[in-house]
Design a protein around this motif. Structure first.
Motif, PDB file in Angstrom:
ATOM      1  N   ILE A 289       0.802  -1.210   0.107  1.00 21.44           N
ATOM      2  CA  ILE A 289      -0.014  -0.083  -0.110  1.00 21.44           C
ATOM      3  C   ILE A 289       0.864   1.258   0.128  1.00 21.44           C
ATOM      4  O   ILE A 289       0.509   2.011  -0.952  1.00 21.44           O
ATOM      5  CB  ILE A 289      -1.120   0.169   1.042  1.00 21.44           C
ATOM      6  CG1 ILE A 289      -2.015  -0.936   0.871  1.00 21.44           C
ATOM      7  CG2 ILE A 289      -1.417   1.424   1.520  1.00 21.44           C
ATOM      8  CD1 ILE A 289      -3.306  -1.288   2.044  1.00 21.44           C
ATOM      9  N   ASN A 293       0.615   3.921  -3.094  1.00 20.78           N
ATOM     10  CA  ASN A 293       0.260   5.573  -2.864  1.00 20.78           C
ATOM     11  C   ASN A 293       1.387   6.399  -3.180  1.00 20.78           C
ATOM     12  O   ASN A 293       1.232   7.433  -3.661  1.00 20.78           O
ATOM     13  CB  ASN A 293      -0.094   5.466  -1.448  1.00 20.78           C
ATOM     14  CG  ASN A 293      -1.401   4.968  -0.870  1.00 20.78           C
ATOM     15  OD1 ASN A 293      -2.261   5.421  -1.740  1.00 20.78           O
ATOM     16  ND2 ASN A 293      -1.676   4.553   0.405  1.00 20.78           N
ATOM     17  N   LEU A 309      -3.789  -1.343  -5.749  1.00 25.81           N
ATOM     18  CA  LEU A 309      -4.175  -0.905  -4.580  1.00 25.81           C
ATOM     19  C   LEU A 309      -5.458  -1.031  -4.172  1.00 25.81           C
ATOM     20  O   LEU A 309      -5.827  -1.527  -3.072  1.00 25.81           O
ATOM     21  CB  LEU A 309      -3.967   0.816  -4.492  1.00 25.81           C
ATOM     22  CG  LEU A 309      -3.976   1.639  -3.367  1.00 25.81           C
ATOM     23  CD1 LEU A 309      -2.759   0.978  -2.379  1.00 25.81           C
ATOM     24  CD2 LEU A 309      -3.625   3.055  -3.773  1.00 25.81           C
ATOM     25  N   CYS A 312      -5.429  -4.407  -2.590  1.00 23.91           N
ATOM     26  CA  CYS A 312      -4.784  -4.587  -1.219  1.00 23.91           C
ATOM     27  C   CYS A 312      -5.906  -4.043  -0.231  1.00 23.91           C
ATOM     28  O   CYS A 312      -5.872  -4.562   0.750  1.00 23.91           O
ATOM     29  CB  CYS A 312      -3.571  -3.460  -1.251  1.00 23.91           C
ATOM     30  SG  CYS A 312      -2.189  -4.101  -2.038  1.00 23.91           S
ATOM     31  N   TYR A 313      -6.447  -2.874  -0.441  1.00 22.65           N
ATOM     32  CA  TYR A 313      -7.484  -2.466   0.487  1.00 22.65           C
ATOM     33  C   TYR A 313      -8.631  -3.559   0.559  1.00 22.65           C
ATOM     34  O   TYR A 313      -9.437  -3.573   1.796  1.00 22.65           O
ATOM     35  CB  TYR A 313      -7.931  -1.150   0.181  1.00 22.65           C
ATOM     36  CG  TYR A 313      -7.386   0.138   0.408  1.00 22.65           C
ATOM     37  CD1 TYR A 313      -6.701   0.192   1.647  1.00 22.65           C
ATOM     38  CD2 TYR A 313      -6.517   0.839  -0.636  1.00 22.65           C
ATOM     39  CE1 TYR A 313      -6.185   1.504   1.958  1.00 22.65           C
ATOM     40  CE2 TYR A 313      -5.844   1.892  -0.291  1.00 22.65           C
ATOM     41  CZ  TYR A 313      -5.444   2.084   0.843  1.00 22.65           C
ATOM     42  OH  TYR A 313      -4.623   3.206   1.259  1.00 22.65           O
ATOM     43  N   ASP A 326     -11.392   1.095   4.616  1.00 23.39           N
ATOM     44  CA  ASP A 326     -10.781   0.029   3.621  1.00 23.39           C
ATOM     45  C   ASP A 326     -11.540  -0.061   2.535  1.00 23.39           C
ATOM     46  O   ASP A 326     -11.156  -0.383   1.555  1.00 23.39           O
ATOM     47  CB  ASP A 326     -10.270  -1.097   4.280  1.00 23.39           C
ATOM     48  CG  ASP A 326      -9.041  -1.026   5.418  1.00 23.39           C
ATOM     49  OD1 ASP A 326      -8.277  -0.091   5.236  1.00 23.39           O
ATOM     50  OD2 ASP A 326      -8.874  -1.748   6.104  1.00 23.39           O
TER      51      ASP A 326
END
Length: 515
Positions: A289, A293, A309, A312-313, A326
């Motif tokens: 993450i 970012n 991303l 991942c969340y 999230d």
């Protein structure tokens, strides 16, 4: 000898331990202990065996031995409590319990000559004219047509720099020196091959080569009936493209860990994050993450960063606390991936998966899948991501077709556990419990630390009436993911109750916690 297990590789010749291709530093004795345990994985190794082999019979204290064992477990992400890879048998010794694949190691000599052209700032490939092995010279057009289709297919992959047909065909009927061609065209990879037509059959051999050192990355042979020359061109080129893409992806991951360019910071950050972004594990997502970012700080409209991303969340949401922040972040980045990557099939496929599970927005997800596969019908991520989402939606026939195609296009991809999971969900819904057990077992073998794969194995065993085995597998699952519960898992996957509820009932019978 090179050993592969879980997500690790152990090279006994080079004395290298790698996780997802990333080197891990360990003390020499710790490395020797790991190699010995892997070599002796079919039996329990006693303390005396370890001392005689690793320390050559010298006197070693109990604390020193325990420290070495603990260091080996730590390097492998294991622990004395979990014992997923190195298991202690009281008063007997240790045994390495993971599934291991092994083979000889080829250590090519790197090319030392300078390039004639600078390499592009993204992965680059030239597809050479395939050699016509037929006795009929007029079959050249068929070989050329196959190569032209492959080049066109590769050119649809946004992150790949592809030499045009007119440039690569300069090498037709010339001796092939892959390293020289790589230098002359300024490419990292070369695809070459041959075609032999005899009567109504054709054989095509293709191989992908690292032009820097001459190492073979991938090779395949295709034998087909020649009923329709144009349909055959489409079939072969689609399969070659689908097989090349994940192998190029894996090779680039390994290469970028060794070399960090000074330019294109966002691209570099994405490449570093990708091995962790696609594991579906919350602890790996925590590594990926911040890298992703940071990539978006350099390039805000970067679909190749937004899509992983979002994934991942999603992993953090479903396996690390059900945090609404999230969920919102996952949905936000999935929509950003769609908006910024309309021609990126992989980004669209991943975004569709996240939107399907986290937003339960079926229409947007299906649209993203359709767009992804329209761009590239052989894109691995588009196929396996849509197969997973469609399996939870109850669209089993399409899910099975896409998962099967993903497996066929990339038979050795370490992410294939995702396709096996899609098949497991579909087979459970269809009542084909033996088939569900088979594919769930394969999924666990590919990713033994992923609790979701074990959950499908639990469900299959439960539905087969093998409750004792299902209960034992439940214990293993909870050892890996102590917070796993049916309710927590349902938050994302309960899209179609007719699919989810029978699986949830099978889990309850096997002892998985409801809350």
């Amino acid at each position: 000898m090179l050993y592969h297990f879980d997500r690790f590789s152990l090279d006994s010749d080079r004395r290298e331990l790698r996780r997802d291709g990333t080197p891990i530093s360990v003390e020499p004795k710790v490395f020797d202990l790991m190699v010995y345990l892997v070599d002796c994985r079919d039996r329990v190794v006693s303390k005396d065996d370890l001392i005689n082999t690793v320390w050559h019979g010298r006197i070693v204290s109990e604390s020193a031995l325990a420290t070495c064992i603990n260091a080996a477990r730590a390097a492998l992400g294991d622990s004395g409590e979990e014992q997923l890879l190195i298991k202690t048998f009281p008063r007997k010794g240790l045994r390495f319990v993971a599934t291991v694949l092994q083979g000889p190691v080829d250590h090519p000599t790197p090319a030392l000559l300078p390039a004639c052209l600078a390499l592009p700032d993204r992965p680059s490939i030239a597809v050479l004219p395939f050699q016509n092995m037929s006795s009929e010279p007029e079959q050249e057009y068929f070989a050329d047509g196959i190569v032209a289709d492959i080049i066109a297919g590769l050119a649809r992959i946004k992150w790949l720099f592809v030499i045009s047909r007119n440039s690569s065909f300069v090498y037709k009927h010339r001796p092939t020196d892959v390293k020289q061609i790589g230098r002359e065209l300024g490419v990292r990879y070369v695809l070459e091959g041959s075609i032999r037509k005899a009567g109504s059959r054709v054989r095509i051999i293709a191989q992908l080569i690292d032009a820097e050192n001459g190492a073979h990355i991938w090779a395949e042979r295709y034998d087909r009936e020649l009923d329709d020359i144009f349909a055959l061109q489409d079939e072969i080129s689609d399969k070659v493209v689908g097989a090349i893409e994940p192998n190029l992806r894996n090779a680039e991951f390994n290469r970028m860990r060794r070399r960090r360019p000074d330019s294109l910071e966002a691209y570099d950050l994405v490449l570093r994050a990708q091995p962790f972004a696609y594991s579906h594990l919350a602890e790996d997502a925590a590594i990926a993450i911040p890298l992703l970012n940071r990539a978006l700080e350099f390039e805000p409209d970067y679909a190749a960063a937004h899509a992983p991303l979002a994934l991942c969340y999603h992993s953090r949401l479903s396996r690390a606390g059900l945090n609404e922040a999230d969920r919102n972040a996952a949905i936000h980045h999935a929509h950003a991936a769609i908006a910024s990557g309309p021609d990126d099939a992989a980004a669209l496929g991943i975004a569709g998966f996240v939107i399907a599970l986290d937003a339960h927005d079926r229409a947007t997800a299906l649209n993203a899948f359709d767009r992804a596969l329209a761009l590239s019908n052989s894109n691995y991520f588009a196929l396996c991501s849509s197969a997973l989402a469609l399996s939870w939606m109850g669209t089993t026939e399409v899910a099975i077709d896409r998962a099967t195609r993903a497996l066929r296009l990339s038979p050795f991809d370490p992410l294939n556990y995702l396709s096996y999971n899609a098949l497991a969900i579909s087979y459970l819904h269809m009542g084909q419990f033996a088939a569900a057990h088979e594919v769930a077992t394969r999924s666990v073998q590919l990713n033994p630390r992923f609790s979701v794969s074990r959950a499908f194995l639990v469900a299959a065993l439960s539905r087969l009436g093998r409750l004792e085995e299902a209960t034992a597998e439940t214990r293993r699952l909870l050892d890996i993911d102590s917070a796993f519960s049916i309710r927590r898992f349902s938050v994302t996957v309960d899209i179609e109750p007719v699919v989810f509820l029978p699986i949830a009932e099978a889990w309850q019978r096997a002892g998985l916690p409801a809350l």
